[in-house]
Design a protein around this motif. Structure first.
Motif, PDB file in Angstrom:
ATOM      1  N   THR A  16      23.743 -79.427  25.437  1.00 51.51           N
ATOM      2  CA  THR A  16      22.992 -78.186  25.294  1.00 51.51           C
ATOM      3  C   THR A  16      21.906 -78.333  24.224  1.00 51.51           C
ATOM      4  OG1 THR A  16      24.922 -76.909  25.969  1.00 51.51           O
ATOM      5  CG2 THR A  16      23.193 -75.708  24.819  1.00 51.51           C
ATOM      6  N   ALA A  17      22.260 -78.962  23.100  1.00 54.25           N
ATOM      7  CA  ALA A  17      21.290 -79.171  22.021  1.00 54.25           C
ATOM      8  C   ALA A  17      20.151 -80.079  22.482  1.00 54.25           C
ATOM      9  CB  ALA A  17      21.977 -79.759  20.793  1.00 54.25           C
ATOM     10  N   ALA A  18      20.473 -81.117  23.253  1.00 56.71           N
ATOM     11  CA  ALA A  18      19.439 -82.032  23.751  1.00 56.71           C
ATOM     12  C   ALA A  18      18.484 -81.304  24.699  1.00 56.71           C
ATOM     13  CB  ALA A  18      20.088 -83.225  24.453  1.00 56.71           C
ATOM     14  N   LEU A  19      19.023 -80.474  25.566  1.00 59.28           N
ATOM     15  CA  LEU A  19      18.180 -79.713  26.493  1.00 59.28           C
ATOM     16  C   LEU A  19      17.323 -78.692  25.733  1.00 59.28           C
ATOM     17  CD1 LEU A  19      20.729 -79.207  29.381  1.00 59.28           C
ATOM     18  CD2 LEU A  19      18.585 -80.476  29.519  1.00 59.28           C
ATOM     19  N   THR A  20      17.889 -78.058  24.729  1.00 61.98           N
ATOM     20  CA  THR A  20      17.141 -77.090  23.930  1.00 61.98           C
ATOM     21  C   THR A  20      16.022 -77.778  23.157  1.00 61.98           C
ATOM     22  OG1 THR A  20      19.090 -75.686  23.780  1.00 61.98           O
ATOM     23  CG2 THR A  20      17.343 -75.277  22.169  1.00 61.98           C
ATOM     24  N   ALA A  21      16.279 -78.998  22.677  1.00 58.37           N
ATOM     25  CA  ALA A  21      15.228 -79.743  21.977  1.00 58.37           C
ATOM     26  C   ALA A  21      14.096 -80.100  22.937  1.00 58.37           C
ATOM     27  CB  ALA A  21      15.816 -81.015  21.352  1.00 58.37           C
ATOM     28  N   LEU A  22      14.446 -80.383  24.176  1.00 57.18           N
ATOM     29  CA  LEU A  22      13.458 -80.709  25.198  1.00 57.18           C
ATOM     30  C   LEU A  22      12.632 -79.474  25.580  1.00 57.18           C
ATOM     31  CD1 LEU A  22      12.456 -82.895  27.190  1.00 57.18           C
ATOM     32  CD2 LEU A  22      14.214 -82.087  28.779  1.00 57.18           C
ATOM     33  N   ASP A  23      13.326 -78.347  25.771  1.00 51.26           N
ATOM     34  CA  ASP A  23      12.663 -77.096  26.151  1.00 51.26           C
ATOM     35  C   ASP A  23      13.538 -75.932  25.701  1.00 51.26           C
ATOM     36  OD1 ASP A  23      11.429 -74.904  27.310  1.00 51.26           O
ATOM     37  OD2 ASP A  23      11.770 -75.538  29.370  1.00 51.26           O
ATOM     38  N   PRO A  24      13.088 -75.156  24.702  1.00 46.64           N
ATOM     39  CA  PRO A  24      13.901 -74.037  24.218  1.00 46.64           C
ATOM     40  C   PRO A  24      14.235 -73.012  25.308  1.00 46.64           C
ATOM     41  CG  PRO A  24      12.014 -74.406  22.779  1.00 46.64           C
ATOM     42  CD  PRO A  24      11.840 -75.289  23.969  1.00 46.64           C
ATOM     43  N   TRP A  25      13.442 -72.974  26.374  1.00 43.43           N
ATOM     44  CA  TRP A  25      13.659 -72.013  27.458  1.00 43.43           C
ATOM     45  C   TRP A  25      14.265 -72.667  28.686  1.00 43.43           C
ATOM     46  CZ3 TRP A  25      13.589 -67.101  26.380  1.00 43.43           C
ATOM     47  CH2 TRP A  25      12.898 -66.685  25.261  1.00 43.43           C
ATOM     48  N   TRP A  26      15.006 -73.750  28.522  1.00 45.23           N
ATOM     49  CA  TRP A  26      15.589 -74.449  29.672  1.00 45.23           C
ATOM     50  C   TRP A  26      16.594 -73.575  30.418  1.00 45.23           C
ATOM     51  CZ3 TRP A  26      20.725 -75.602  30.516  1.00 45.23           C
ATOM     52  CH2 TRP A  26      21.587 -75.422  29.433  1.00 45.23           C
ATOM     53  N   ASN A  27      17.224 -72.645  29.715  1.00 48.04           N
ATOM     54  CA  ASN A  27      18.202 -71.748  30.338  1.00 48.04           C
ATOM     55  C   ASN A  27      17.887 -70.309  29.926  1.00 48.04           C
ATOM     56  OD1 ASN A  27      20.411 -70.941  31.823  1.00 48.04           O
ATOM     57  ND2 ASN A  27      21.865 -71.306  30.180  1.00 48.04           N
ATOM     58  N   PRO A  28      16.850 -69.719  30.523  1.00 49.84           N
ATOM     59  CA  PRO A  28      16.419 -68.385  30.100  1.00 49.84           C
ATOM     60  C   PRO A  28      17.481 -67.328  30.380  1.00 49.84           C
ATOM     61  CG  PRO A  28      15.302 -69.023  32.106  1.00 49.84           C
ATOM     62  CD  PRO A  28      16.096 -70.216  31.667  1.00 49.84           C
ATOM     63  N   PRO A  29      17.449 -66.213  29.618  1.00 46.10           N
ATOM     64  CA  PRO A  29      18.451 -65.170  29.792  1.00 46.10           C
ATOM     65  C   PRO A  29      18.324 -64.411  31.113  1.00 46.10           C
ATOM     66  CG  PRO A  29      16.788 -64.487  28.212  1.00 46.10           C
ATOM     67  CD  PRO A  29      16.507 -65.911  28.553  1.00 46.10           C
ATOM     68  N   GLY A  30      17.157 -64.425  31.719  1.00 47.16           N
ATOM     69  CA  GLY A  30      16.956 -63.729  32.988  1.00 47.16           C
ATOM     70  C   GLY A  30      16.661 -64.726  34.091  1.00 47.16           C
ATOM     71  N   PRO A  31      16.291 -64.250  35.257  1.00 48.96           N
ATOM     72  CA  PRO A  31      15.988 -65.142  36.386  1.00 48.96           C
ATOM     73  C   PRO A  31      14.809 -66.064  36.074  1.00 48.96           C
ATOM     74  CG  PRO A  31      16.045 -62.843  37.088  1.00 48.96           C
ATOM     75  CD  PRO A  31      16.128 -62.849  35.598  1.00 48.96           C
ATOM     76  N   ILE A  32      14.840 -67.251  36.604  1.00 41.66           N
ATOM     77  CA  ILE A  32      13.767 -68.224  36.385  1.00 41.66           C
ATOM     78  C   ILE A  32      12.458 -67.701  36.971  1.00 41.66           C
ATOM     79  CG2 ILE A  32      14.143 -69.647  38.436  1.00 41.66           C
ATOM     80  CD1 ILE A  32      13.449 -71.012  34.942  1.00 41.66           C
ATOM     81  N   THR A  33      12.533 -66.888  38.011  1.00 42.37           N
ATOM     82  CA  THR A  33      11.311 -66.314  38.587  1.00 42.37           C
ATOM     83  C   THR A  33      10.626 -65.387  37.583  1.00 42.37           C
ATOM     84  OG1 THR A  33      12.647 -64.592  39.628  1.00 42.37           O
ATOM     85  CG2 THR A  33      12.044 -66.479  40.999  1.00 42.37           C
ATOM     86  N   TRP A  34      11.411 -64.691  36.748  1.00 43.50           N
ATOM     87  CA  TRP A  34      10.830 -63.852  35.706  1.00 43.50           C
ATOM     88  C   TRP A  34      10.070 -64.733  34.718  1.00 43.50           C
ATOM     89  CZ3 TRP A  34      10.301 -63.242  30.565  1.00 43.50           C
ATOM     90  CH2 TRP A  34       9.836 -62.007  30.104  1.00 43.50           C
ATOM     91  N   GLN A  35      10.680 -65.844  34.344  1.00 39.64           N
ATOM     92  CA  GLN A  35      10.071 -66.761  33.390  1.00 39.64           C
ATOM     93  C   GLN A  35       8.743 -67.299  33.926  1.00 39.64           C
ATOM     94  OE1 GLN A  35      11.908 -66.474  30.750  1.00 39.64           O
ATOM     95  NE2 GLN A  35      10.904 -68.003  29.531  1.00 39.64           N
ATOM     96  N   ARG A  36       8.719 -67.638  35.206  1.00 39.26           N
ATOM     97  CA  ARG A  36       7.488 -68.159  35.821  1.00 39.26           C
ATOM     98  C   ARG A  36       6.391 -67.091  35.837  1.00 39.26           C
ATOM     99  NH1 ARG A  36      11.004 -70.886  40.384  1.00 39.26           N
ATOM    100  NH2 ARG A  36      11.421 -72.870  39.349  1.00 39.26           N
ATOM    101  N   ALA A  37       6.767 -65.863  36.196  1.00 37.42           N
ATOM    102  CA  ALA A  37       5.787 -64.776  36.231  1.00 37.42           C
ATOM    103  C   ALA A  37       5.269 -64.482  34.820  1.00 37.42           C
ATOM    104  CB  ALA A  37       6.407 -63.520  36.845  1.00 37.42           C
TER     105      ALA A  37
END
Length: 164
Positions: A16-37
């Motif tokens: 989890t820490a490695a993924l967060t270091a790569l991208d803090p938003w790798w697992n957003p709290p809402g749908p990924i479509t929201w993140q893209r929009a």
């Protein structure tokens, strides 16, 4: 990343820490479509600094402010979007992950249906309205029967309390 998001609850702290270091938003709290929009709206806003945050999507976010995760609210406010205060009843619920919120909405719809009708023999295409939101109760119950074994013990207990 999509595979990692689906397994987020099973990942080790190191992964989890490695993924967060790569991208803090790798697992957003809402749908990924929201993140893209959101990112599309952010890019559009950055391209024309004089433009005020507008557009259909941003307007929709103002209208559904009570359903936004606090991090989603923060991101929108950083864009300069003036958001009204979230209703208190939804604020607590918005801290839950999206799937848990969906489960809670559907469970509330099932309770309302049972209270009104006296049973849970719901037609496949039945839609129940809860707090102004439409819940596809018939579809949810159908899916629930197929994936019940994958539910958490708390979710299974809630269903047992309802008589399912």
């Amino acid at each position: 990343m999509a595979t990692q998001r689906t397994r987020a609850h099973d990942l080790t702290a190191e992964r989890t820490a490695a993924l967060t270091a790569l991208d803090p938003w790798w697992n957003p709290p809402g749908p990924i479509t929201w993140q893209r929009a959101y990112h599309a709206a952010r890019r559009q806003t950055e391209q024309d600094a004089a433009a005020s945050p507008a557009g259909e999507w941003l307007t929709a976010q103002r209208q559904r402010v009570g359903r936004l995760h606090p991090e989603q609210r923060r991101l929108l406010e950083n864009l300069g979007l003036d958001l009204p205060d979230a209703p208190a009843s939804r604020a607590k619920n918005s801290l839950l992950p999206a799937r848990e919120r969906a489960f809670a909405r559907a469970l509330a719809a099932a309770r309302a249906f049972r209270q009104r009708e006296g049973h849970l023999h719901v037609p496949q295409r039945h839609i129940e309205e809860i707090d102004g939101e439409q819940v596809r109760l018939g579809q949810w119950l159908s899916n629930l029967r197929r994936r019940r074994s994958s539910l958490s013990p708390q979710q299974q207990a809630a269903l047992s309390d309802l008589g399912l």
